[in-house]
Design a protein around this motif. Structure first.
Motif, PDB file in Angstrom:
ATOM      1  N   VAL A  24      39.372  39.386  35.192  1.00 53.87           N
ATOM      2  CA  VAL A  24      38.974  39.195  36.534  1.00 53.87           C
ATOM      3  C   VAL A  24      39.174  40.363  37.152  1.00 53.87           C
ATOM      4  O   VAL A  24      39.975  41.508  37.022  1.00 53.87           O
ATOM      5  N   GLU A  25      38.025  40.534  37.949  1.00 53.68           N
ATOM      6  CA  GLU A  25      37.978  41.971  38.632  1.00 53.68           C
ATOM      7  C   GLU A  25      38.793  42.208  39.626  1.00 53.68           C
ATOM      8  O   GLU A  25      39.440  41.030  40.234  1.00 53.68           O
ATOM      9  N   PRO A  26      39.445  43.216  39.989  1.00 54.31           N
ATOM     10  CA  PRO A  26      40.329  43.651  40.884  1.00 54.31           C
ATOM     11  C   PRO A  26      40.424  42.943  42.431  1.00 54.31           C
ATOM     12  O   PRO A  26      41.486  42.549  42.779  1.00 54.31           O
ATOM     13  N   ARG A  27      39.187  42.892  42.939  1.00 50.92           N
ATOM     14  CA  ARG A  27      39.096  42.147  44.181  1.00 50.92           C
ATOM     15  C   ARG A  27      39.450  40.651  44.180  1.00 50.92           C
ATOM     16  O   ARG A  27      40.130  39.955  44.768  1.00 50.92           O
ATOM     17  N   ASP A  28      38.886  39.877  42.917  1.00 47.17           N
ATOM     18  CA  ASP A  28      39.167  38.672  42.602  1.00 47.17           C
ATOM     19  C   ASP A  28      40.624  38.374  42.332  1.00 47.17           C
ATOM     20  O   ASP A  28      41.156  37.404  42.566  1.00 47.17           O
ATOM     21  N   GLN A  29      41.327  39.460  41.733  1.00 52.72           N
ATOM     22  CA  GLN A  29      42.736  39.344  41.492  1.00 52.72           C
ATOM     23  C   GLN A  29      43.473  39.126  42.923  1.00 52.72           C
ATOM     24  O   GLN A  29      44.363  38.207  42.881  1.00 52.72           O
ATOM     25  N   GLY A  30      42.904  39.689  43.795  1.00 49.67           N
ATOM     26  CA  GLY A  30      43.751  39.858  44.951  1.00 49.67           C
ATOM     27  C   GLY A  30      43.583  38.699  45.659  1.00 49.67           C
ATOM     28  O   GLY A  30      44.303  37.910  46.129  1.00 49.67           O
ATOM     29  N   LEU A  31      42.251  38.005  45.724  1.00 50.47           N
ATOM     30  CA  LEU A  31      42.059  36.631  46.341  1.00 50.47           C
ATOM     31  C   LEU A  31      42.755  35.579  45.479  1.00 50.47           C
ATOM     32  O   LEU A  31      43.504  34.758  46.048  1.00 50.47           O
ATOM     33  N   ILE A  32      42.743  35.579  44.283  1.00 45.28           N
ATOM     34  CA  ILE A  32      43.909  34.655  43.470  1.00 45.28           C
ATOM     35  C   ILE A  32      45.115  34.849  43.804  1.00 45.28           C
ATOM     36  O   ILE A  32      45.803  33.729  44.202  1.00 45.28           O
ATOM     37  N   ALA A  33      45.688  35.936  43.839  1.00 46.05           N
ATOM     38  CA  ALA A  33      46.877  36.494  44.187  1.00 46.05           C
ATOM     39  C   ALA A  33      47.300  35.560  45.557  1.00 46.05           C
ATOM     40  O   ALA A  33      48.447  35.043  45.751  1.00 46.05           O
ATOM     41  N   ARG A  34      46.472  35.800  46.461  1.00 46.31           N
ATOM     42  CA  ARG A  34      46.686  35.552  47.995  1.00 46.31           C
ATOM     43  C   ARG A  34      46.487  33.863  47.984  1.00 46.31           C
ATOM     44  O   ARG A  34      47.806  33.253  48.503  1.00 46.31           O
ATOM     45  N   GLN A  35      45.911  33.283  47.163  1.00 50.01           N
ATOM     46  CA  GLN A  35      45.998  31.645  47.178  1.00 50.01           C
ATOM     47  C   GLN A  35      47.299  31.454  46.402  1.00 50.01           C
ATOM     48  O   GLN A  35      47.795  30.331  47.100  1.00 50.01           O
ATOM     49  N   LEU A  36      47.646  31.935  45.487  1.00 44.23           N
ATOM     50  CA  LEU A  36      48.920  31.453  44.778  1.00 44.23           C
ATOM     51  C   LEU A  36      50.275  31.716  45.576  1.00 44.23           C
ATOM     52  O   LEU A  36      51.114  30.960  45.734  1.00 44.23           O
ATOM     53  N   ALA A  37      49.841  32.852  46.330  1.00 46.70           N
ATOM     54  CA  ALA A  37      51.241  33.164  47.339  1.00 46.70           C
ATOM     55  C   ALA A  37      51.283  31.942  48.473  1.00 46.70           C
ATOM     56  O   ALA A  37      52.283  31.664  48.804  1.00 46.70           O
ATOM     57  N   ASN A  38      50.290  31.844  49.061  1.00 47.46           N
ATOM     58  CA  ASN A  38      50.018  30.844  50.131  1.00 47.46           C
ATOM     59  C   ASN A  38      50.658  29.289  49.317  1.00 47.46           C
ATOM     60  O   ASN A  38      51.331  28.646  50.068  1.00 47.46           O
ATOM     61  N   LEU A  39      50.244  29.067  47.881  1.00 50.72           N
ATOM     62  CA  LEU A  39      50.633  27.959  47.502  1.00 50.72           C
ATOM     63  C   LEU A  39      52.210  27.725  47.267  1.00 50.72           C
ATOM     64  O   LEU A  39      52.917  26.824  47.488  1.00 50.72           O
ATOM     65  N   ALA A  40      52.666  29.114  47.020  1.00 51.11           N
ATOM     66  CA  ALA A  40      54.395  29.136  46.766  1.00 51.11           C
ATOM     67  C   ALA A  40      55.121  28.952  48.058  1.00 51.11           C
ATOM     68  O   ALA A  40      55.896  28.436  48.099  1.00 51.11           O
ATOM     69  N   THR A  41      54.367  29.138  49.147  1.00 51.85           N
ATOM     70  CA  THR A  41      55.179  28.910  50.394  1.00 51.85           C
ATOM     71  C   THR A  41      54.941  27.322  50.866  1.00 51.85           C
ATOM     72  O   THR A  41      55.484  27.074  51.830  1.00 51.85           O
ATOM     73  N   TYR A  42      54.251  26.644  50.201  1.00 54.43           N
ATOM     74  CA  TYR A  42      53.784  25.447  50.697  1.00 54.43           C
ATOM     75  C   TYR A  42      55.075  24.387  50.986  1.00 54.43           C
ATOM     76  O   TYR A  42      55.289  23.595  51.873  1.00 54.43           O
ATOM     77  N   PRO A  43      56.093  24.381  49.920  1.00 55.56           N
ATOM     78  CA  PRO A  43      57.090  23.580  50.135  1.00 55.56           C
ATOM     79  C   PRO A  43      57.867  23.981  51.540  1.00 55.56           C
ATOM     80  O   PRO A  43      58.654  23.068  52.020  1.00 55.56           O
ATOM     81  N   TRP A  44      57.815  25.057  52.057  1.00 54.03           N
ATOM     82  CA  TRP A  44      58.499  25.386  53.265  1.00 54.03           C
ATOM     83  C   TRP A  44      57.775  25.351  54.486  1.00 54.03           C
ATOM     84  O   TRP A  44      58.095  25.228  55.512  1.00 54.03           O
ATOM     85  N   THR A  45      56.237  25.386  54.311  1.00 54.22           N
ATOM     86  CA  THR A  45      55.188  25.522  55.457  1.00 54.22           C
ATOM     87  C   THR A  45      54.934  23.960  55.660  1.00 54.22           C
ATOM     88  O   THR A  45      54.976  23.661  56.733  1.00 54.22           O
ATOM     89  N   VAL A  46      55.065  23.238  54.735  1.00 58.86           N
ATOM     90  CA  VAL A  46      54.394  21.821  54.670  1.00 58.86           C
ATOM     91  C   VAL A  46      55.366  20.806  54.850  1.00 58.86           C
ATOM     92  O   VAL A  46      55.452  19.695  55.181  1.00 58.86           O
ATOM     93  N   GLY A  47      57.014  21.395  54.153  1.00 56.88           N
ATOM     94  CA  GLY A  47      58.077  20.511  54.031  1.00 56.88           C
ATOM     95  C   GLY A  47      57.910  19.513  52.985  1.00 56.88           C
ATOM     96  O   GLY A  47      58.521  18.316  52.987  1.00 56.88           O
ATOM     97  N   ARG A  48      57.182  19.738  51.867  1.00 59.50           N
ATOM     98  CA  ARG A  48      57.094  18.885  50.590  1.00 59.50           C
ATOM     99  C   ARG A  48      57.284  19.633  49.430  1.00 59.50           C
ATOM    100  O   ARG A  48      56.489  20.608  49.276  1.00 59.50           O
ATOM    101  N   PRO A  49      58.094  19.417  48.488  1.00 65.68           N
ATOM    102  CA  PRO A  49      58.374  20.229  47.321  1.00 65.68           C
ATOM    103  C   PRO A  49      56.877  20.066  46.380  1.00 65.68           C
ATOM    104  O   PRO A  49      56.057  19.216  46.605  1.00 65.68           O
ATOM    105  N   LEU A  50      56.787  21.089  45.256  1.00 67.80           N
ATOM    106  CA  LEU A  50      55.778  21.007  44.403  1.00 67.80           C
ATOM    107  C   LEU A  50      56.236  20.613  43.127  1.00 67.80           C
ATOM    108  O   LEU A  50      57.429  21.037  42.729  1.00 67.80           O
ATOM    109  N   GLY A  51      55.596  19.766  42.447  1.00 66.72           N
ATOM    110  CA  GLY A  51      56.247  19.335  41.050  1.00 66.72           C
ATOM    111  C   GLY A  51      54.965  19.115  40.236  1.00 66.72           C
ATOM    112  O   GLY A  51      53.714  18.691  40.604  1.00 66.72           O
TER     113      GLY A  51
END
Length: 194
Positions: free
Chosen positions: A84-111
């Motif tokens: 995965v190209e470095p630019r795309d690594q950053g984009l995927i990482a951002r998506q994962l970081a945003n998903l990691a915050t989902y339980p606290w921003t949306v108020g619903r756990p992930l499972g």
């Protein structure tokens, strides 16, 4: 300030399992209690192998249970076939970081067995605007990481197409994922139908 012991344990477990990361991308100032999310990137060694993205930071606090869904602590992992190209690594990482915050921003756990949709495609997975959250599916694959605090569930993030999402919402999670594994390689985007 030193990292909490649970995050150090997760980091060392990743190193023991996957070796030394090629890079780590840090996202600061997340919603409390997630002040920081790191996404570790383990690059593909050859074109037919995979690049692994793993979060460290989501497990700093347990997710609250809601509507019968499990709370507990978890970290995310996404596997992408090939380099995965470095630019795309950053984009995927951002998506994962945003998903990691989902339980606290949306108020619903992930499972395991859940789907989450996004406004845009998952980076490098064209046509995949949703993800299926899976547990282990191969013999020997880790379902959790042992820490000195408590076990941390590993949630595998699998990008899926709109048609796959429709099927995921109408089937039992185990049945859907079994069908998906039989239909295509989940480390690459679904093949375009022509």
């Amino acid at each position: 300030m030193p990292a909490p012991s649970i995050l150090r344990d997760v980091f060392h477990a990743l190193r023991a399992e996957l070796g030394e990361e090629d890079t780590g991308i840090t996202f600061d100032n997340g919603p409390l209690p997630l002040d920081r999310i790191d996404v570790m990137v383990y690059g593909a060694a050859a074109p037919l192998t995979a690049t692994v993205f793993a979060t460290v930071g989501m497990s700093v606090e347990p997710m609250a249970p809601r509507d019968g869904r499990a709370g507990g602590r978890a970290e995310l992992r996404l596997v992408r076939q090939g380099a995965v190209e470095p630019r795309d690594q950053g984009l995927i990482a951002r998506q994962l970081a945003n998903l990691a915050t989902y339980p606290w921003t949306v108020g619903r756990p992930l499972g395991w067995g859940e789907t989450v949709s996004f406004d845009d495609d998952v980076p490098t997975f064209p046509g995949c605007r949703s993800v299926f959250l899976a547990g282990p599916w191969e013999y020997g694959q880790a379902g959790s990481i042992d820490t000195t605090t408590e076990p941390v569930r590993v949630i595998n993030v699998v990008p899926i197409s709109d048609a796959e999402r429709t099927r995921a919402l109408s089937a039992r999670p185990e049945a859907f994922f079994s069908e998906l594994l039989d239909a295509r390689g989940v480390f690459a985007p679904p093949a375009a139908k022509g």
